[in-house]
Scaffold this active site. Structure first.
Site, short mmCIF file in Angstrom:
data_model
loop_
_atom_site.label_atom_id
_atom_site.label_comp_id
_atom_site.label_asym_id
_atom_site.label_seq_id
_atom_site.Cartn_x
_atom_site.Cartn_y
_atom_site.Cartn_z
N LYS A 1 0.83 -1.20 0.00
CA LYS A 1 0.00 0.00 0.00
C LYS A 1 0.87 1.26 0.00
CE LYS A 1 -4.31 0.35 2.43
NZ LYS A 1 -4.92 0.51 3.74
N LEU B 1 -16.45 11.38 9.53
CA LEU B 1 -16.49 11.41 8.07
C LEU B 1 -17.47 10.39 7.55
CD1 LEU B 1 -12.61 11.23 7.47
CD2 LEU B 1 -14.02 13.30 7.64
N ASN C 1 -23.26 7.50 16.13
CA ASN C 1 -23.55 6.47 15.13
C ASN C 1 -24.77 5.64 15.53
OD1 ASN C 1 -21.64 7.24 13.34
ND2 ASN C 1 -20.30 5.46 13.57
N LEU D 1 -33.82 9.86 7.31
CA LEU D 1 -35.19 9.36 7.37
C LEU D 1 -35.54 8.71 6.03
CD1 LEU D 1 -37.43 11.95 9.25
CD2 LEU D 1 -36.62 9.72 10.02
N CYS E 1 -19.23 1.05 9.54
CA CYS E 1 -19.39 1.77 10.81
C CYS E 1 -20.66 1.42 11.57
CB CYS E 1 -19.34 3.27 10.55
SG CYS E 1 -17.88 3.74 9.64
C1 UGA Z 1 -21.29 6.84 9.14
C2 UGA Z 1 -21.65 8.18 9.80
O1 UGA Z 1 -22.69 8.82 9.02
C3 UGA Z 1 -20.44 9.09 9.89
O2 UGA Z 1 -20.78 10.29 10.59
C4 UGA Z 1 -19.32 8.35 10.66
O3 UGA Z 1 -18.14 9.11 10.73
C5 UGA Z 1 -19.00 7.05 9.95
O4 UGA Z 1 -20.21 6.24 9.87
C6 UGA Z 1 -17.94 6.34 10.76
O5 UGA Z 1 -18.20 5.97 11.90
O6 UGA Z 1 -16.81 6.26 10.28
P1 UGA Z 1 -20.91 6.00 6.62
O7 UGA Z 1 -20.87 4.63 7.20
O8 UGA Z 1 -19.85 6.40 5.66
O9 UGA Z 1 -20.89 7.11 7.79
O10 UGA Z 1 -22.28 6.14 5.83
P2 UGA Z 1 -23.71 6.82 6.05
O11 UGA Z 1 -23.91 7.85 5.02
O12 UGA Z 1 -23.93 7.22 7.44
O13 UGA Z 1 -24.67 5.61 5.66
C7 UGA Z 1 -24.66 4.38 6.40
C8 UGA Z 1 -25.73 3.45 5.89
O14 UGA Z 1 -27.03 3.92 6.24
C9 UGA Z 1 -25.74 3.24 4.37
O15 UGA Z 1 -25.92 1.88 4.10
C10 UGA Z 1 -26.94 4.04 3.90
O16 UGA Z 1 -27.52 3.52 2.72
C11 UGA Z 1 -27.87 3.89 5.10
N1 UGA Z 1 -28.87 4.97 5.22
C12 UGA Z 1 -28.45 6.25 5.47
C13 UGA Z 1 -30.22 4.69 5.11
O17 UGA Z 1 -30.63 3.52 4.90
N2 UGA Z 1 -31.13 5.71 5.25
C14 UGA Z 1 -30.74 6.99 5.49
O18 UGA Z 1 -31.65 7.85 5.61
C15 UGA Z 1 -29.38 7.25 5.61
#
Ligand code: UGA
Length: 442
Positions: free
Chosen positions: A40, A158, A213, A255, A265
């Site tokens: 890497k 993030l 989270n 939502l 995460c």
């Molecule tokens: C999440 C958190 O949003 C970040 O703030 C955090 O830093 C990160 O985890 C971490 O701990 O490193 P991430 O896992 O990249 O970020 O993605 P998200 O955008 O939060 O989405 C997570 C999952 O929830 C996805 O599968 C998405 O499709 C789903 N989701 C999200 C829904 O089903 N409905 C929603 O309304 C939003």
């Protein structure tokens, strides 16, 4: 940026480490990136970015003069006082976080480099760790005679797919320390971002991360349960979420009902918080439900297909999208993993397409046909399922899709498609928590 910005070390060059490194380099720091994976590091030195994250390659390239890559932690120790730790903390069989990579970093720091006061080093924890880890690490450092080494908790928030933007304009920066120089040094490092700051103790900073989270995951499982009730009562969850979200106290974000949350995460952190509570003798009932609802939600596609098609034996199903969400190639805990396995177990033939995650997916999903594009994936399909809402799927010409399919069913697992456009192509639309086409078109 000013030349006096302090240099930093970043241990671990995964999503969090690389984005953090590039972000601080952008703010003017020299950044010494360390990873034990020599391959890497060689790729990074050659200017290759091992992950897909929009804007990251450009940011690394723009700051290449300030970004240094090495496999030796000593290279960071020699030049930087603050060592950001961004190594993996995957779940173990017990659901606890595996902290072995974190402790390997602690171990790798020689006692001699742990000088006290302003001359010393500090570990700045970016990896997601259970509350109490800071205290345990401080104990280990003391046992190893590394008394001068300070510890700061600086959880990251993030989101994959928008991580670069999230770094540069965070909702908040959370820094937990024991009142020594290191916490203030991290505060100073983040100062140019001008973000709301929560400067607190180590245990509280750790808990902010896990609780944030878990709260977001709870919101998703909640709206998914509302969606399931909507299906029973004839309501449309998209309208319900719109109405709920206008209340400032609730808000629109997270939502969006669908086929469950995935990624590196939420599943891991919700479980880790549940285990953490359990280990301290507290039964976190709500999180049990959040996890169970999410598991069942992934499988709802199967019952919907059965409702429309009767049996899945010999049926051709097209999955559009495999990554756990759009704009990433990350397949960790993606709903597509459960779906593709369940479909095949029920006798279906599965054709899949993802614009970016195919390489990652090939090693995880067996027995399916990897198509060259969305239309190829829809070829001969009895049903098309939207699994990941990549923009190109939202812009599909449904007449062309219909011409390729042998059946008529489109299951929108993310409520992201234009139902009327799908229906206008003579297809049957069904989303999550909203009626099938008949009621939508009325
Ligand atoms: C999440 C958190 O949003 C970040 O703030 C955090 O830093 C990160 O985890 C971490 O701990 O490193 P991430 O896992 O990249 O970020 O993605 P998200 O955008 O939060 O989405 C997570 C999952 O929830 C996805 O599968 C998405 O499709 C789903 N989701 C999200 C829904 O089903 N409905 C929603 O309304 C939003």
């Amino acid at each position: 940026m000013s030349a006096e910005r302090q240099p930093i070390g970043v241990i671990g060059t995964g999503y969090v480490g690389l984005v953090t490194a590039a972000g601080f380099a952008q703010l003017g720091s020299d950044v010494f990136c360390i990873d034990i994976d020599a391959d890497k590091i060689a790729r990074l030195k050659a200017g290759e970015i091992p992950i897909y994250e929009p804007g990251l390659a450009e940011m690394v390239a723009a700051n290449s003069a300030r970004m240094h890559f090495s496999t030796k932690i000593g290279d960071a120790l020699a030049r930087a006082r603050l060592l950001f730790v961004a190594v993996g903390t995957p779940p173990t069989y017990s659901g606890d976080a595996d902290l072995s990579a974190v402790y390997a970093v602690v171990e790798a720091i020689p006692a001699g480099s742990a000088r006290g006061g302003e001359q010393g080093h500090a570990l700045v924890m970016k990896s997601t760790v259970p509350a109490g880890t800071g205290a345990s690490i401080k104990r280990v450092l003391a046992e190893q005679g590394k008394h001068g080494l300070c510890y700061v908790s600086c959880p990251e928030f993030l989101k994959e797919g928008s991580a670069v933007k999230d770094f540069m304009s965070p909702d908040r920066v959370v820094i937990g320390d024991d009142g020594d120089w290191a916490g203030d040094a991290v505060v100073e490092l983040y100062a140019p971002l001008d973000a709301p700051l929560v400067h607190t103790d180590i245990a509280s900073a750790e808990m902010v991360k896990l609780a944030s989270n878990a709260s977001l995951a709870t919101k998703i499982s909640f709206i998914n349960e509302i969606a399931n009730v909507c299906e029973e009562t004839g309501a449309d969850v998209v309208e319900v979420a719109k109405g709920m979200g206008l209340d400032d106290r609730i808000g629109h974000k997270f939502l969006q009902a669908g086929i469950g949350f995935g990624g590196s995460c939420f599943p891991k952190d919700v479980n880790a918080l549940k285990q953490l509570a359990g280990n301290s003798g507290y039964h976190f009932q709500l999180l049990n439900a959040v996890i169970e609802v999410n598991e069942l939600q992934k499988r709802r596609v199967i019952s919907k297909l059965l409702k429309h098609l009767g049996s899945l034996v010999g049926v051709k199903v097209c999955l559009l999208g495999l990554a756990f969400k759009p704009n990433t190639d990350d397949m960790r805990d993606a709903s597509s993993l459960v779906l593709s396995a369940r479909l095949q177990a029920d006798g279906a033939h599965v054709r899949v397409y993802d614009p970016v995650a195919e390489r990652e997916a090939r090693s995880l999903i067996r027995g399916v046909h990897f198509a060259t594009d969305a239309l190829d994936a829809a070829q001969g399909a009895d049903a098309v399922v939207l699994v990941t809402e990549w923009r190109e799927f939202l812009e599909l010409d449904w007449a062309q899709v219909a011409a390729r399919m042998s059946g008529k069913l489109v299951l929108d697992g993310r409520n992201a498609l234009d139902a009327h456009a799908v229906a206008a192509a003579g297809l049957t639309y069904e989303g999550i928590g909203r009626g099938s086409l008949t009621s939508l078109s009325g």
